[in-house]
Design an enzyme around this catalytic site. Sequence first.
Site, PDB file in Angstrom:
ATOM      1  N   GLU A   1      19.864  24.269 -74.974  1.00  0.00           N
ATOM      2  CA  GLU A   1      18.880  23.097 -75.399  1.00  0.00           C
ATOM      3  C   GLU A   1      18.786  22.009 -76.061  1.00  0.00           C
ATOM      4  O   GLU A   1      19.472  21.474 -76.371  1.00  0.00           O
ATOM      5  CB  GLU A   1      19.235  23.925 -77.792  1.00  0.00           C
ATOM      6  CG  GLU A   1      18.800  25.586 -77.589  1.00  0.00           C
ATOM      7  CD  GLU A   1      18.646  25.973 -78.891  1.00  0.00           C
ATOM      8  OE1 GLU A   1      19.566  25.430 -79.478  1.00  0.00           O
ATOM      9  OE2 GLU A   1      18.738  27.112 -79.232  1.00  0.00           O
TER      10      GLU A   1
ATOM     11  N   GLU B   1      15.852  33.070 -75.703  1.00  0.00           N
ATOM     12  CA  GLU B   1      16.674  33.476 -77.008  1.00  0.00           C
ATOM     13  C   GLU B   1      15.676  33.359 -78.399  1.00  0.00           C
ATOM     14  O   GLU B   1      14.895  32.498 -78.219  1.00  0.00           O
ATOM     15  CB  GLU B   1      17.231  32.272 -77.829  1.00  0.00           C
ATOM     16  CG  GLU B   1      19.300  32.080 -77.392  1.00  0.00           C
ATOM     17  CD  GLU B   1      19.602  30.754 -77.353  1.00  0.00           C
ATOM     18  OE1 GLU B   1      19.678  30.439 -79.196  1.00  0.00           O
ATOM     19  OE2 GLU B   1      20.805  29.640 -76.663  1.00  0.00           O
TER      20      GLU B   1
HETATM   21  O1  AHR Z   1      22.435  31.690 -80.533  1.00  0.00           O
HETATM   22  C1  AHR Z   1      23.296  30.893 -81.632  1.00  0.00           C
HETATM   23  C2  AHR Z   1      22.583  29.809 -81.081  1.00  0.00           C
HETATM   24  O2  AHR Z   1      21.766  29.212 -81.501  1.00  0.00           O
HETATM   25  C3  AHR Z   1      22.463  29.436 -79.815  1.00  0.00           C
HETATM   26  O3  AHR Z   1      24.188  29.072 -79.000  1.00  0.00           O
HETATM   27  C4  AHR Z   1      21.681  27.972 -79.274  1.00  0.00           C
HETATM   28  O4  AHR Z   1      20.834  28.102 -78.119  1.00  0.00           O
HETATM   29  C5  AHR Z   1      20.705  28.100 -80.448  1.00  0.00           C
HETATM   30  O5  AHR Z   1      20.553  27.394 -81.509  1.00  0.00           O
END
Ligand code: AHR
Length: 498
Positions: free
Chosen positions: A175, A294
Site C-alpha cells: 500500500e 487484501e
Molecule cells: O489488513 C489490515 C491492513 O489493511 C493492512 O495492514 C494494510 O495493508 C491495509 O490497509
Amino acid sequence: MSNQKAQILLDIHRTIAPISPLLFGGFTEHMGRCIYEGVYDPASPHADERGLRKDVIAALREQAYTVIRYPGGNFLSGYNWLDGVGPKDQRPHRRDLAWQSLETNQFGTNEFVEFCAAIDAAPMLGVNMGTGDIQSAANLVDYCNTPGGTYWSDLRIKHGYAKPHNVRYWCVGNEMDGPWQIGHLDAVAYGNKALEAAKMMKWLDPTIETVLCGSSGDSMPTYPDWDRIVLEIAWEHMNYHSMHYYINNKAGDTASYLASAVRFEHFVDTMEGTLRYVKAKRRSTHDVYLSWDEWQVWHSIGSALGGQWTEAPHLAEDIYTLEDALVVAQWLNVFLRKSHVLKVACVAQIVNVISWLHTRRDALLKQPSFYVFKLVSNMARGDALDVLVKAPLVDTQKHGEVPALDVSASFDAETQQGALFVVNRSQTEAISTDIIWQSEAPRQVTGAYQVAGADVKAVNTYEHPDTVVSRQIAAGQMDGNTLSLRLPPLSFTVISTR
Ligand code: AHR
C-alpha cells in the site's frame, strides 16, 4: 406470496479461463492477534512443539488455502526481516509504528515458511519499500532462495534451515499509495524503487514472481492514476499488480450491501483496463495479472487501531453475520468470473484480525463466512464458466436494479466435476430456479450445500457456534438437462456435479 422464477444457463464449452489455484489465498500480518495468539501461541494447550496452534492449522487446512502472504500489511513498511531470524532469545523487541504495538520477533520468516508447509500453502513474502532499501529486499531473496555458499544463504543454514525456502511469490512493498504507510512515496518514486528492487531480486532468482503495489481501494484520490504510473515504470519486472479492498455495511443499507459484487467487478474492470492500456503503451509482449491480495469485510475500519505498545493487542476482531457471508460469496463469484485477469487473491486476514476465524487461548470459533470460503476453495476447479443468468431484479439505492442471483460456475474437464455457486441476495423472495446445461449435462448431482438463514444479522458465538454453517440440502433429481431448485432468500447454494 410471489412466485419468482429464474434460469441459470451453463455450457461446459463456454469457458472464461482456467481458475488459478492462487485465488484461494490468505494474508497474515504482525497485527493484533493474527500471528501471536492466532497462528503462533506456545502458551495454548493446542500448540504443537513449534508453538503453532494445531486447531488453527486444522481449520486452515479445511479451507484449503493455497498461498499465504506475510508479514504485512502496514507492518511490513517498518519491518527489518533480520529482526525475525536467528536464535529467538537474541531477537530484539521493537515498537511497531504501524499498529503501535510491541513486536517481540518470536515469529519471523523461517517460522512463517514452516507454518506454510504445515498448511500446505505456498509462502508469499513482502519486502519493505517504506523504511527498507532495495539491498535489504535483495538480501532476503538471497537468504531464502540461494541453496548455499553466499553470506545470506549461509546465514539461513546457520539458523537451522539447510534447504532453501524457494519462495516464489514476492510483494514489492505494501500500500505505498497510502499516506498512512510508513515511508509512503508518490507513484513515480515508488515505481522507480519497486523496479530497482525487483531487478535485483530477479537477478538473484529469475524464477520468482513479483507483485507491484496497486491502489488501496477505489476511493483513493490517486486511483487509478497511481496504477497507470507505477505500471508504466515497472511493467517488465512485475508479474502481478495488487488490489486491496475492504467493505462493510456501516450505512445500514443491506440491499446495496448485498449487491457488493457490482463494486468488486467495477474495480477489477478498471484495473484490467489499466493493464491493457499500459501493455499497449509500452508495446509489450509481457503480461501482468491482478493479485487481489487484501480483501475482506471490515466493520471496524477507520476506528482507532492502536495497540498502546502492548504485545498482541486485540485489534479489528470483527464479528461477522450472515449478510457478510453472502458478500464474501459474491467476492468469490467475482474471482471466478474475472479469472482471465485475476490470478491471486488473499483474504485479509486468516485468523483473529478482520477474520472469520477467532481464537481464545483454548478454543476456536468459525464465523459464517468461514463456511462460504471453504465451499468455494474446495470445489472451484478447472475452468470458470461464462454463465448466463436470467433472474428477477432487486432494487438497490447504490447500484440501481441488480439481478437477485449472483452466480459463478466451474468445470474441470479432466475429472468431469462441475460446481455452481449461487447467492440469492433477495431479502424476502425465494426463487424457483431452473439450472439448465446447454451442452453435455452431468450424469448426477454429487453434492448440494447451503449457507442460509432468515436473520441477516445472525452470527455464530462460542456458546452457539452452529447458527450459520454450511448444511447439506436435498437437491433432487436432474430432469434431462435441467435441475430445478428453490433458492431461499438470503442464501448461498453450492451444487456439485459429475
Ligand atoms: O489488513 C489490515 C491492513 O489493511 C493492512 O495492514 C494494510 O495493508 C491495509 O490497509
